[in-house]
Write a protein that holds these residues in place. Structure first.
Motif, PDB file in Angstrom:
ATOM      1  N   PRO A  36     -17.152 -51.411 -32.551  1.00 37.62           N
ATOM      2  CA  PRO A  36     -18.542 -51.988 -31.925  1.00 37.62           C
ATOM      3  C   PRO A  36     -18.383 -51.841 -30.357  1.00 37.62           C
ATOM      4  CG  PRO A  36     -17.645 -53.445 -33.748  1.00 37.62           C
ATOM      5  CD  PRO A  36     -16.596 -52.370 -33.367  1.00 37.62           C
ATOM      6  N   VAL A  37     -19.439 -51.416 -29.779  1.00 34.38           N
ATOM      7  CA  VAL A  37     -19.534 -51.450 -28.257  1.00 34.38           C
ATOM      8  C   VAL A  37     -20.473 -52.289 -27.763  1.00 34.38           C
ATOM      9  CG1 VAL A  37     -19.129 -48.830 -28.224  1.00 34.38           C
ATOM     10  CG2 VAL A  37     -21.407 -49.691 -28.378  1.00 34.38           C
ATOM     11  N   SER A  38     -20.921 -53.215 -28.457  1.00 36.77           N
ATOM     12  CA  SER A  38     -21.711 -54.421 -27.830  1.00 36.77           C
ATOM     13  C   SER A  38     -20.796 -55.511 -27.163  1.00 36.77           C
ATOM     14  CB  SER A  38     -22.714 -54.932 -28.979  1.00 36.77           C
ATOM     15  OG  SER A  38     -21.900 -55.496 -30.082  1.00 36.77           O
ATOM     16  N   GLY A  39     -21.566 -56.218 -26.336  1.00 34.83           N
ATOM     17  CA  GLY A  39     -20.902 -57.455 -25.675  1.00 34.83           C
ATOM     18  C   GLY A  39     -20.420 -57.246 -24.544  1.00 34.83           C
ATOM     19  N   SER A  40     -19.901 -58.355 -23.794  1.00 37.21           N
ATOM     20  CA  SER A  40     -19.273 -58.266 -22.630  1.00 37.21           C
ATOM     21  C   SER A  40     -18.133 -57.499 -22.598  1.00 37.21           C
ATOM     22  CB  SER A  40     -18.969 -59.711 -22.094  1.00 37.21           C
ATOM     23  OG  SER A  40     -18.109 -60.299 -22.684  1.00 37.21           O
ATOM     24  N   LYS A  41     -17.728 -57.336 -21.227  1.00 34.86           N
ATOM     25  CA  LYS A  41     -16.386 -56.698 -20.993  1.00 34.86           C
ATOM     26  C   LYS A  41     -15.314 -57.362 -21.533  1.00 34.86           C
ATOM     27  CE  LYS A  41     -13.260 -54.952 -17.348  1.00 34.86           C
ATOM     28  NZ  LYS A  41     -13.069 -54.867 -16.176  1.00 34.86           N
ATOM     29  N   VAL A  42     -15.207 -58.948 -21.531  1.00 32.52           N
ATOM     30  CA  VAL A  42     -14.136 -59.697 -22.118  1.00 32.52           C
ATOM     31  C   VAL A  42     -14.259 -59.396 -23.706  1.00 32.52           C
ATOM     32  CG1 VAL A  42     -13.464 -62.024 -22.442  1.00 32.52           C
ATOM     33  CG2 VAL A  42     -14.190 -61.284 -20.322  1.00 32.52           C
ATOM     34  N   ILE A  48     -10.615 -54.386 -28.280  1.00 31.10           N
ATOM     35  CA  ILE A  48      -9.608 -53.584 -27.970  1.00 31.10           C
ATOM     36  C   ILE A  48      -8.279 -53.996 -28.367  1.00 31.10           C
ATOM     37  CG2 ILE A  48      -8.575 -51.882 -26.453  1.00 31.10           C
ATOM     38  CD1 ILE A  48     -11.543 -51.699 -25.523  1.00 31.10           C
ATOM     39  N   GLU A  49      -7.794 -55.132 -27.684  1.00 34.29           N
ATOM     40  CA  GLU A  49      -6.355 -55.669 -27.711  1.00 34.29           C
ATOM     41  C   GLU A  49      -6.192 -55.917 -29.175  1.00 34.29           C
ATOM     42  OE1 GLU A  49      -3.768 -59.057 -25.924  1.00 34.29           O
ATOM     43  OE2 GLU A  49      -5.817 -59.558 -26.188  1.00 34.29           O
ATOM     44  N   TYR A  50      -7.061 -56.602 -29.970  1.00 38.04           N
ATOM     45  CA  TYR A  50      -6.788 -56.842 -31.570  1.00 38.04           C
ATOM     46  C   TYR A  50      -6.530 -55.412 -32.270  1.00 38.04           C
ATOM     47  CZ  TYR A  50      -7.414 -58.879 -36.138  1.00 38.04           C
ATOM     48  OH  TYR A  50      -7.177 -59.198 -37.360  1.00 38.04           O
ATOM     49  N   PHE A  51      -7.471 -54.466 -31.857  1.00 36.96           N
ATOM     50  CA  PHE A  51      -7.379 -53.108 -32.549  1.00 36.96           C
ATOM     51  C   PHE A  51      -5.991 -52.342 -32.288  1.00 36.96           C
ATOM     52  CE2 PHE A  51      -8.197 -48.539 -32.024  1.00 36.96           C
ATOM     53  CZ  PHE A  51      -8.282 -48.220 -33.353  1.00 36.96           C
ATOM     54  N   LEU A  52      -5.603 -52.554 -31.054  1.00 36.68           N
ATOM     55  CA  LEU A  52      -4.404 -51.694 -30.677  1.00 36.68           C
ATOM     56  C   LEU A  52      -3.178 -52.400 -31.320  1.00 36.68           C
ATOM     57  CD1 LEU A  52      -5.121 -51.315 -26.697  1.00 36.68           C
ATOM     58  CD2 LEU A  52      -5.112 -49.544 -28.462  1.00 36.68           C
ATOM     59  N   LYS A  56      -6.904 -53.013 -36.703  1.00 39.62           N
ATOM     60  CA  LYS A  56      -8.227 -53.524 -37.582  1.00 39.62           C
ATOM     61  C   LYS A  56      -9.335 -53.915 -36.621  1.00 39.62           C
ATOM     62  CE  LYS A  56      -5.442 -55.671 -41.170  1.00 39.62           C
ATOM     63  NZ  LYS A  56      -4.849 -56.922 -41.293  1.00 39.62           N
ATOM     64  N   ILE A  57     -10.522 -54.023 -37.049  1.00 37.58           N
ATOM     65  CA  ILE A  57     -11.771 -54.356 -36.538  1.00 37.58           C
ATOM     66  C   ILE A  57     -11.844 -55.755 -36.387  1.00 37.58           C
ATOM     67  CG2 ILE A  57     -14.324 -54.055 -36.094  1.00 37.58           C
ATOM     68  CD1 ILE A  57     -14.149 -51.511 -37.767  1.00 37.58           C
ATOM     69  N   LEU A  58     -12.181 -56.270 -35.007  1.00 39.06           N
ATOM     70  CA  LEU A  58     -12.165 -57.626 -34.968  1.00 39.06           C
ATOM     71  C   LEU A  58     -13.787 -57.799 -34.643  1.00 39.06           C
ATOM     72  CD1 LEU A  58     -11.073 -60.568 -34.416  1.00 39.06           C
ATOM     73  CD2 LEU A  58     -10.953 -59.798 -31.732  1.00 39.06           C
ATOM     74  N   GLN A  59     -14.389 -58.653 -35.486  1.00 41.62           N
ATOM     75  CA  GLN A  59     -15.665 -58.895 -35.711  1.00 41.62           C
ATOM     76  C   GLN A  59     -16.246 -60.465 -35.741  1.00 41.62           C
ATOM     77  OE1 GLN A  59     -17.261 -56.752 -39.082  1.00 41.62           O
ATOM     78  NE2 GLN A  59     -17.132 -54.751 -38.133  1.00 41.62           N
ATOM     79  N   GLY A  60     -17.028 -60.570 -35.011  1.00 39.78           N
ATOM     80  CA  GLY A  60     -17.562 -62.030 -35.124  1.00 39.78           C
ATOM     81  C   GLY A  60     -18.066 -62.367 -33.844  1.00 39.78           C
TER      82      GLY A  60
END
Length: 92
Positions: A36-42, A48-52, A56-60
């Motif tokens: 997902p590319v939506s949301g703030s930079k934070v 990205i940190e979670y994925f790296l 896995k994808i961090l959603q919510g």
């Protein structure tokens, strides 16, 4: 000072957090990796940190994401201030 590593799947989350990446770079990384590319930079940085770290994808929502990350021993307390403006909010 060392040269900033390229943002790719081979990077680990801790190294990613130690360098500054533009929001555009983060969005490009997410697009390239079907994230997902939506949301703030934070929010992007958290995903990205979670994925790296996990692959896995961090959603919510931001509150849900920060609650998940709060359980990570590697997460630095100052990032709560970036997400919520305080370390005493209801999301942690």
């Amino acid at each position: 000072m060392s040269e900033r590593p390229k943002l790719d799947k081979g990077l680990n989350g801790e190294t990613f957090r130690n360098y500054y990446y533009l929001k555009k770079e983060s969005m490009d990384f997410c697009r390239k990796n079907n994230r997902p590319v939506s949301g703030s930079k934070v929010e992007l940085a958290d995903r990205i940190e979670y994925f790296l770290n996990t692959g896995k994808i961090l959603q919510g929502s931001v509150k849900r994401i920060s609650a998940i990350i709060a359980n990570s021993s590697r997460y630095r307390k100052n990032h709560y201030r970036e997400i919520c403006g305080t370390t005493r909010c209801g999301c942690i």
